[in-house]
Enzyme design. Structure first.
Site, PDB file in Angstrom:
ATOM      1  N   GLU A   1       0.840  -1.210   0.000  1.00 45.81           N
ATOM      2  CA  GLU A   1       0.000   0.000   0.000  1.00 45.81           C
ATOM      3  C   GLU A   1       0.874   1.260   0.000  1.00 45.81           C
ATOM      4  OE1 GLU A   1      -1.346   1.904   3.427  1.00 45.81           O
ATOM      5  OE2 GLU A   1      -1.032   0.168   4.726  1.00 45.81           O
TER       6      GLU A   1
ATOM      7  N   LYS B   1      -4.207  -2.253  13.927  1.00 39.08           N
ATOM      8  CA  LYS B   1      -3.548  -1.128  14.581  1.00 39.08           C
ATOM      9  C   LYS B   1      -3.948  -1.000  16.057  1.00 39.08           C
ATOM     10  CE  LYS B   1      -2.789   1.840  10.653  1.00 39.08           C
ATOM     11  NZ  LYS B   1      -3.806   1.282   9.771  1.00 39.08           N
TER      12      LYS B   1
END
Ligand code: PSU
Ligand code: MN
Length: 302
Positions: free
Chosen positions: A24, A158
């Site tokens: 990404e 995360k």
């Protein structure tokens, strides 16, 4: 389908049937400050090459979808103002107006699938945010994971997220979550979320086999490979929890919501930790790129 622009390196790998790993670019544009972000992009690509595969950093530049970036394009991506954070839903409109965007996990999965790439690496996927006073915020990464059959290597989800809720959402969405050499779901900056992973695999060959079976059954979801952050760079769970609470409180006071929330929180953690979260983020992203490359090699036929 929109036109895809392949870098020379990726085009050559495709021509010889070599292993390719998609990466990404939101981590480069929104996740890291300049100039560390360019260094990170270069290092991610190098980590993939060193493990025997070809890196394909994904990005939209001037209305074109790039699959793999040459040095000039990577430098441009890392240093130009106004490159938006693009999720999958943003790609059509962004390309129609000739704009530039850095791809989140969700956008990257859509592009990787269109390009026929089977393995993708990120730092940490998005998920269910805790309540910072705004509307409910659930990353489009989760929906993308539910319907794009790729191996996704990530250090869990995360640390800034509601991890129990994120794991439940992955369960509901039918996304297999595999702990790579661990029984505990990693929490990005720390190896220990305190939550068990649904399934553990210890070897790259097993991951490749699991994904082949998954796809052979016609299952359409991604397979999330949860790779703990390297011990040398990982932070303690207690320290991460305290930092995340503080960053969340700042977001609430500042009224930050929407796509800006994740970059805001990551920048706040970097500041509050004196740069230690950034060091951990870099190390875990590189480790994920390397593992993804090994999986891509193992997926080759024969
Ligand atoms: N990992 C990082 N930094 C980031 C991101 C990941 O180290 O900025 C990005 C990823 O692209 C991920 C996105 O897909 O954050 C999730 O954002 P949101 O919560 O708005 O869906
Ligand atoms: Mn969101």
């Amino acid at each position: 389908m929109p036109h895809l622009v392949f870098s020379e390196e990726v085009a050559a790998a495709r021509a010889r049937g070599g292993p390719v790993v998609a990466l990404e670019s939101s981590i480069i544009v929104q996740g890291f400050p300049r100039p560390d972000n360019l260094e990170l992009g270069v290092a991610l690509a190098a980590a993939v090459r060193a493990a025997g595969a070809t890196p394909a950093i994904l990005a939209v530049l001037d209305g074109q979808i790039h699959v793999g970036l040459n040095a000039v394009d990577l430098e441009r991506l890392a240093s130009t103002d106004g490159i938006i954070k693009a999720a999958a839903r943003d790609l059509g409109p962004l390309i129609a107006r000739g704009g530039s965007g850095a791809t989140t996990v969700a956008a990257s999965l859509a592009i990787a699938q269109a390009a026929g790439i089977q393995v993708f690496a990120t730092g940490g996927i998005g998920g269910v945010h805790p309540d910072h006073g705004g509307p409910p915020d659930i990353s489009a990464d989760l929906v993308a994971l539910s319907r794009t059959p790729l191996v996704v290597v990530s250090a869990g989800a995360k640390s800034i997220l509601d991890l129990p809720a994120t794991l439940e959402a992955l369960d509901s969405l039918g996304v297999p979550v595999v702990g790579f050499g661990t029984d505990i779901f990693p929490a990005f900056f720390t190896a220990d979320s305190g939550l068990p992973v649904p399934m553990r695999l210890d070897h790259v060959a097993e991951v490749a086999r699991a994904f082949s079976v998954h796809c052979g059954l016609g299952l359409q979801s991604a397979m999330l490979v949860a790779n703990p952050p390297p011990a040398a760079a990982a932070l303690d769970r207690g320290e991460v929890d305290a930092l995340v609470a503080q960053a969340g409180e700042e977001a609430r006071r500042s009224g930050i919501t929407g796509p800006g929330l994740t970059p805001y929180l990551l920048a706040a953690l970097d500041r509050l930790s004196g740069g230690r979260t950034r060091v951990a983020n870099r190390a875990l992203a590189l480790a994920n790129a390397e593992l993804a490359a090994l999986i891509a090699v193992a997926l080759l036929p024969g």
